[in-house]
Design a protein around this motif. Sequence first.
Motif, short mmCIF file in Angstrom:
data_model
loop_
_atom_site.label_atom_id
_atom_site.label_comp_id
_atom_site.label_asym_id
_atom_site.label_seq_id
_atom_site.Cartn_x
_atom_site.Cartn_y
_atom_site.Cartn_z
N LYS A 69 11.61 1.55 -6.79
CA LYS A 69 11.05 1.70 -5.45
C LYS A 69 12.19 1.76 -4.45
O LYS A 69 13.01 0.87 -4.37
N LEU A 70 12.25 2.87 -3.71
CA LEU A 70 13.26 3.06 -2.67
C LEU A 70 12.53 3.13 -1.34
O LEU A 70 11.79 4.08 -1.10
N SER A 71 12.73 2.15 -0.51
CA SER A 71 12.04 2.00 0.79
C SER A 71 10.54 2.25 0.64
O SER A 71 9.86 1.40 0.13
N ASP A 72 10.03 3.41 0.98
CA ASP A 72 8.59 3.63 0.89
C ASP A 72 8.18 4.59 -0.22
O ASP A 72 7.02 4.96 -0.33
N THR A 73 9.13 5.02 -1.05
CA THR A 73 8.80 5.93 -2.15
C THR A 73 9.23 5.35 -3.49
O THR A 73 10.14 4.53 -3.56
N THR A 74 8.57 5.78 -4.53
CA THR A 74 8.94 5.41 -5.90
C THR A 74 9.62 6.61 -6.52
O THR A 74 9.05 7.70 -6.54
N GLU A 75 10.82 6.42 -7.05
CA GLU A 75 11.61 7.52 -7.59
C GLU A 75 11.86 7.35 -9.08
O GLU A 75 12.04 6.24 -9.58
#
Length: 160
Positions: A69-75
Motif C-alpha cells: 500500500k502506497l499512500s492511497d493506492t495498492t501497487e
Amino acid sequence: MTGEYWAELENNHHYIIVDGEHDRTYYCPAEAVANDLSRILNDKNKKISDLNRRLYNIRHSVVFEIERKLSDTTEHVAFVTNEELAWEFCDKHKDCSYHQIHITKYRNELEAKRAQVPCCGSCDHASPQIKSEGSNIIFCNSLHQEVNEDEYCCGWEREP
C-alpha cells in the motif's frame, strides 16, 4: 514399429514413411533415410510432448501476488510460487499483503502489472542508468541521490 511414424516397404521397390498421427504416407526412396526420418520425427514429437507437459505443470502451479500500500493506492510488487517467501516478505513490511492468483486466468493483466512495480528502476523520477562496478545505479531526481534500481521506491510515480 514404435512411435507415431514408421518406415514401410511399398510395392517392393521404394519406402514410405507412415504418419500414424494424421493417417498419411510420404514417399521416401531409401530404407535408411525412411528409418532415420521416422526416428527423428518420433524424437521431435516426444520432446514437444515433454515440453507441453512441463508448461502445463508450470501454468497450473499456485502463484501468489505480493502487493504494498502506497499512500492511497495498492501497487504490485512481485509474483512468487512460494508462499513462505511471500509471508516472510509481508512479515517484514507492515504495508504489505499477498494473495493467491491463477496465473493463466488474467495473464495479460498480470504481464501489464510487471511494468508497474514500485521500485526505483520503473519510477518517473529516475534518470538514465549509470553502470557502476557491475551494478545498475540510477540517479533519483526526487531524493537527489544515487539509488539501486531494484530498491523499493517510497515516492514512486508513473505516468498514467
